[in-house]
Design a protein around this motif. Structure first.
Motif, PDB file in Angstrom:
ATOM      1  N   LYS A 189       0.974  -2.554  -0.538  1.00 44.58           N
ATOM      2  CA  LYS A 189       0.017  -2.459   0.576  1.00 44.58           C
ATOM      3  C   LYS A 189      -1.240  -1.721   0.146  1.00 44.58           C
ATOM      4  CE  LYS A 189       2.726  -2.730   4.825  1.00 44.58           C
ATOM      5  NZ  LYS A 189       4.081  -2.322   4.331  1.00 44.58           N
ATOM      6  N   GLU A 190      -1.047  -0.612  -0.573  1.00 41.55           N
ATOM      7  CA  GLU A 190      -2.198   0.211  -0.963  1.00 41.55           C
ATOM      8  C   GLU A 190      -3.058  -0.494  -2.018  1.00 41.55           C
ATOM      9  OE1 GLU A 190      -0.179   4.471   0.269  1.00 41.55           O
ATOM     10  OE2 GLU A 190      -0.534   4.073  -1.856  1.00 41.55           O
ATOM     11  N   LEU A 191      -2.407  -1.263  -2.896  1.00 43.69           N
ATOM     12  CA  LEU A 191      -3.173  -2.046  -3.879  1.00 43.69           C
ATOM     13  C   LEU A 191      -4.034  -3.096  -3.180  1.00 43.69           C
ATOM     14  CD1 LEU A 191      -0.794  -2.982  -6.840  1.00 43.69           C
ATOM     15  CD2 LEU A 191      -2.941  -1.690  -6.973  1.00 43.69           C
ATOM     16  N   ALA A 192      -3.436  -3.755  -2.179  1.00 47.94           N
ATOM     17  CA  ALA A 192      -4.175  -4.766  -1.427  1.00 47.94           C
ATOM     18  C   ALA A 192      -5.360  -4.117  -0.721  1.00 47.94           C
ATOM     19  CB  ALA A 192      -3.244  -5.473  -0.441  1.00 47.94           C
ATOM     20  N   THR A 193      -5.130  -2.968  -0.122  1.00 45.03           N
ATOM     21  CA  THR A 193      -6.215  -2.270   0.581  1.00 45.03           C
ATOM     22  C   THR A 193      -7.316  -1.877  -0.400  1.00 45.03           C
ATOM     23  OG1 THR A 193      -4.649  -1.425   2.194  1.00 45.03           O
ATOM     24  CG2 THR A 193      -6.758  -0.270   2.038  1.00 45.03           C
ATOM     25  N   PHE A 194      -6.927  -1.308  -1.533  1.00 45.93           N
ATOM     26  CA  PHE A 194      -7.935  -0.841  -2.494  1.00 45.93           C
ATOM     27  C   PHE A 194      -8.782  -1.995  -3.028  1.00 45.93           C
ATOM     28  CE2 PHE A 194      -9.638   0.190  -6.623  1.00 45.93           C
ATOM     29  CZ  PHE A 194     -10.227   1.422  -6.393  1.00 45.93           C
ATOM     30  N   THR A 195      -8.121  -3.099  -3.381  1.00 47.32           N
ATOM     31  CA  THR A 195      -8.845  -4.204  -4.029  1.00 47.32           C
ATOM     32  C   THR A 195      -9.494  -5.147  -3.022  1.00 47.32           C
ATOM     33  OG1 THR A 195      -6.845  -5.569  -4.073  1.00 47.32           O
ATOM     34  CG2 THR A 195      -7.310  -4.230  -6.045  1.00 47.32           C
ATOM     35  N   GLY A 196      -9.003  -5.125  -1.776  1.00 48.68           N
ATOM     36  CA  GLY A 196      -9.500  -6.081  -0.793  1.00 48.68           C
ATOM     37  C   GLY A 196      -8.816  -7.435  -0.897  1.00 48.68           C
ATOM     38  N   ALA A 197      -7.786  -7.546  -1.739  1.00 50.01           N
ATOM     39  CA  ALA A 197      -7.002  -8.790  -1.780  1.00 50.01           C
ATOM     40  C   ALA A 197      -6.120  -8.842  -0.531  1.00 50.01           C
ATOM     41  CB  ALA A 197      -6.120  -8.822  -3.025  1.00 50.01           C
ATOM     42  N   ARG A 198      -5.840 -10.042  -0.020  1.00 51.33           N
ATOM     43  CA  ARG A 198      -4.975 -10.108   1.148  1.00 51.33           C
ATOM     44  C   ARG A 198      -3.547  -9.706   0.777  1.00 51.33           C
ATOM     45  NH1 ARG A 198      -6.046 -15.340   4.167  1.00 51.33           N
ATOM     46  NH2 ARG A 198      -8.152 -14.511   4.052  1.00 51.33           N
ATOM     47  N   HIS A 199      -3.124 -10.046  -0.459  1.00 44.47           N
ATOM     48  CA  HIS A 199      -1.750  -9.736  -0.873  1.00 44.47           C
ATOM     49  C   HIS A 199      -1.726  -9.186  -2.298  1.00 44.47           C
ATOM     50  CE1 HIS A 199      -0.361 -12.127   2.554  1.00 44.47           C
ATOM     51  NE2 HIS A 199      -1.263 -13.024   2.184  1.00 44.47           N
ATOM     52  N   ALA A 200      -0.787  -8.266  -2.534  1.00 43.71           N
ATOM     53  CA  ALA A 200      -0.498  -7.800  -3.893  1.00 43.71           C
ATOM     54  C   ALA A 200       1.018  -7.816  -4.061  1.00 43.71           C
ATOM     55  CB  ALA A 200      -1.040  -6.388  -4.100  1.00 43.71           C
ATOM     56  N   VAL A 201       1.478  -8.342  -5.196  1.00 42.20           N
ATOM     57  CA  VAL A 201       2.909  -8.387  -5.488  1.00 42.20           C
ATOM     58  C   VAL A 201       3.133  -7.632  -6.798  1.00 42.20           C
ATOM     59  CG1 VAL A 201       4.883  -9.883  -6.004  1.00 42.20           C
ATOM     60  CG2 VAL A 201       3.157 -10.611  -4.320  1.00 42.20           C
ATOM     61  N   ALA A 202       3.912  -6.547  -6.721  1.00 41.55           N
ATOM     62  CA  ALA A 202       4.116  -5.677  -7.890  1.00 41.55           C
ATOM     63  C   ALA A 202       5.227  -6.234  -8.777  1.00 41.55           C
ATOM     64  CB  ALA A 202       4.467  -4.267  -7.429  1.00 41.55           C
ATOM     65  N   VAL A 203       5.003  -6.236 -10.080  1.00 36.77           N
ATOM     66  CA  VAL A 203       5.975  -6.759 -11.047  1.00 36.77           C
ATOM     67  C   VAL A 203       6.100  -5.800 -12.238  1.00 36.77           C
ATOM     68  CG1 VAL A 203       5.644  -9.177 -10.381  1.00 36.77           C
ATOM     69  CG2 VAL A 203       4.220  -8.196 -12.181  1.00 36.77           C
ATOM     70  N   VAL A 204       6.971  -6.165 -13.192  1.00 44.59           N
ATOM     71  CA  VAL A 204       7.351  -5.228 -14.258  1.00 44.59           C
ATOM     72  C   VAL A 204       6.252  -4.927 -15.266  1.00 44.59           C
ATOM     73  CG1 VAL A 204       9.845  -5.534 -14.147  1.00 44.59           C
ATOM     74  CG2 VAL A 204       8.477  -7.141 -15.499  1.00 44.59           C
ATOM     75  N   ASN A 205       5.345  -5.846 -15.481  1.00 44.10           N
ATOM     76  CA  ASN A 205       4.199  -5.554 -16.352  1.00 44.10           C
ATOM     77  C   ASN A 205       3.123  -6.632 -16.171  1.00 44.10           C
ATOM     78  OD1 ASN A 205       4.841  -7.774 -18.240  1.00 44.10           O
ATOM     79  ND2 ASN A 205       6.499  -6.456 -18.943  1.00 44.10           N
ATOM     80  N   GLY A 206       1.996  -6.409 -16.792  1.00 45.52           N
ATOM     81  CA  GLY A 206       0.875  -7.325 -16.633  1.00 45.52           C
ATOM     82  C   GLY A 206       1.141  -8.689 -17.244  1.00 45.52           C
ATOM     83  N   THR A 207       1.905  -8.717 -18.325  1.00 43.84           N
ATOM     84  CA  THR A 207       2.211  -9.991 -18.970  1.00 43.84           C
ATOM     85  C   THR A 207       3.068 -10.862 -18.062  1.00 43.84           C
ATOM     86  OG1 THR A 207       2.191  -8.769 -21.061  1.00 43.84           O
ATOM     87  CG2 THR A 207       3.045 -11.010 -21.118  1.00 43.84           C
TER      88      THR A 207
END
Ligand SMILES: *Cc1c(COP(=O)(O)O)cnc(C)c1O
Length: 398
Positions: free
Chosen positions: A65-83
């Motif tokens: 939720k906080e990532l979505a708020t910070f970036t302004g994206a409607r959704h953020a889905v957290a995963v194990v790494n960037g790759t």
């Protein structure tokens, strides 16, 4: 002072060391270290006390939720790494076995690896020297020459493969020319997936990087602007894609009180709660970290002003960069001195690094298609990253 002589080659290394020392002092200095000055211990302890350390827990939801708020994206889905985030984003963008995906030659190898995980083929494209990102004009000319639109797809006439997606990367936190790339992607029927692994806190014309394409990807590895130990996230404004991202990252399990049913080959890519707890504490400090990194840039700017033979890389016009990694670019006639400069600075305890070996020269990708890469090749011979940790800029410890 005597005029600069031919000895100016070794003296460039000396002058760079002197400029670095004027900002960094006499201490041994790493390239990039994380800062843990907030609620990290408190949230991690809460996490352990709750026993919810793994992929179910309130910190994961909160971090998303906080990532979505910070970036302004409607959704953020957290995963194990960037790759893993890149891998899922490409699958969700429709990349299939035998497709090609346009990726910069000047990138960390993970961008190309994610393409290979989809059994697709990276097709390497050139960079722009003012953004360090994909050059939209050169790429358009290349696609005009080598591709055609057939049945609504971009067909590479040379290889016979469909080019399915374009993955620009925001190098060292500096935004690529994303509007032009979006127009290009539309014109050539390509899905645009932004590799924003390095650019949390970077904006183009007020829009956060990673939120402009169909999907965007962040990394929270230990060397990035904020860290969850290991971690990444997928950003999207498309609710359906966000739902699919969560589903595929959770072994494609159909939610049910007790039954284990899975409707696709899914992945175990969900971010554990323990990592998300760290991420929540880090996000609280992000504004302060970004301010410190910008102050460090200003200090370097004074220190390197007027030093002939080298430029400190400045955020491109219309961009607000996070200054994740501070970057020197040697003038073309000084490129031959790069290794001597790397040698001398590292010997002096000031950690500096060249940019990645270009992806099309890496062993697994030497056979892959590529457009002419004159700018990427030139930049690769001239870039030196210098110590960039936020605390070096002087921290707001609020
Ligand atoms: C760090 C990085 C990644 C990968 O992130 P990980 O979290 O380390 O898997 C991908 N692309 C770029 C450009 C990166 O810098």
């Amino acid at each position: 002072m005597p005029a600069m002589t031919s000895a100016n080659q070794s003296s460039l290394a000396d002058a760079i060391i002197q400029a670095l020392r004027s900002v960094l002092g006499a201490d041994k200095t790493n390239l990039h270290e994380p800062s843990f000055n907030g609620n990290e211990w408190i949230y991690l302890k809460e996490c352990l006390d709750s026993t919810f350390v793994s992929s179910v827990g309130s910190y994961v939801d909160r971090f998303e939720k906080e990532l979505a708020t910070f970036t302004g994206a409607r959704h953020a889905v957290a995963v194990v790494n960037g790759t893993a985030a890149l891998h899922l984003a490409l699958l969700l963008a429709g990349v299939k076995e035998g497709d090609e995906v346009l990726v910069p030659a000047l990138t960390f190898i993970a961008t190309a690896n994610a393409v290979a995980y989809c059994k697709a083929v990276p097709h390497f494209v050139d960079s722009n020297q003012h953004t360090l990102g994909v050059d939209a004009g050169a790429l358009r000319a290349w696609l005009q020459r080598t591709c055609e639109i057939r049945d609504g797809h971009c067909l590479n006439r040379q290889s016979g493969r469909i080019i399915r997606a374009l993955v620009p990367m925001h190098t060292f936190g500096h935004p690529a020319d994303i509007e032009a790339l979006l127009t290009l992607a539309d014109d050539y029927h390509l899905a645009l997936v932004e590799d924003a692994a390095e650019s949390l806190g970077s904006y183009k014309d007020g829009r956060h990087t990673g939120t402009i394409g169909l999907l965007g990807v962040l990394s929270f590895n230990g060397n990035k602007t904020i860290t969850t130990g290991g971690g990444g996230a997928i950003l999207t404004n498309d609710s359906n894609l966000a739902r699919m991202a969560k589903h595929l990252s959770t072994t494609a399990k159909i939610p049910h009180a007790w039954q284990y049913s899975h409707d696709a080959v899914g992945y175990n890519y969900r971010m554990p709660n323990l990592n998300a707890a760290l991420g929540c504490a880090q996000l609280e400090q992000l504004p302060g970290l970004l301010a410190s990194k910008r102050r460090l840039y200003e200090k370097y700017r004074s220190a390197f002003a007027g030093l002939a033979g080298v430029q400190l890389f400045h955020e491109p016009p219309g961009c607000h960069s996070n200054y994740w990694l501070q970057t020197l670019v040697l003038d073309a006639d000084m490129a031959a001195e790069r290794d001597a400069i790397l040698q001398a600075t590292n010997a002096a305890g000031l950690m500096t690094r060249p940019v990645w070996t270009l992806a099309h020269q890496q062993l697994p990708y030497r056979h892959c298609p590529a457009m002419p890469l004159p700018v990427a090749e030139s930049l690769a011979s001239r870039i030196i990253n210098i110590p960039s940790s936020a605390f070096l800029g002087g921290m707001d410890l609020s």
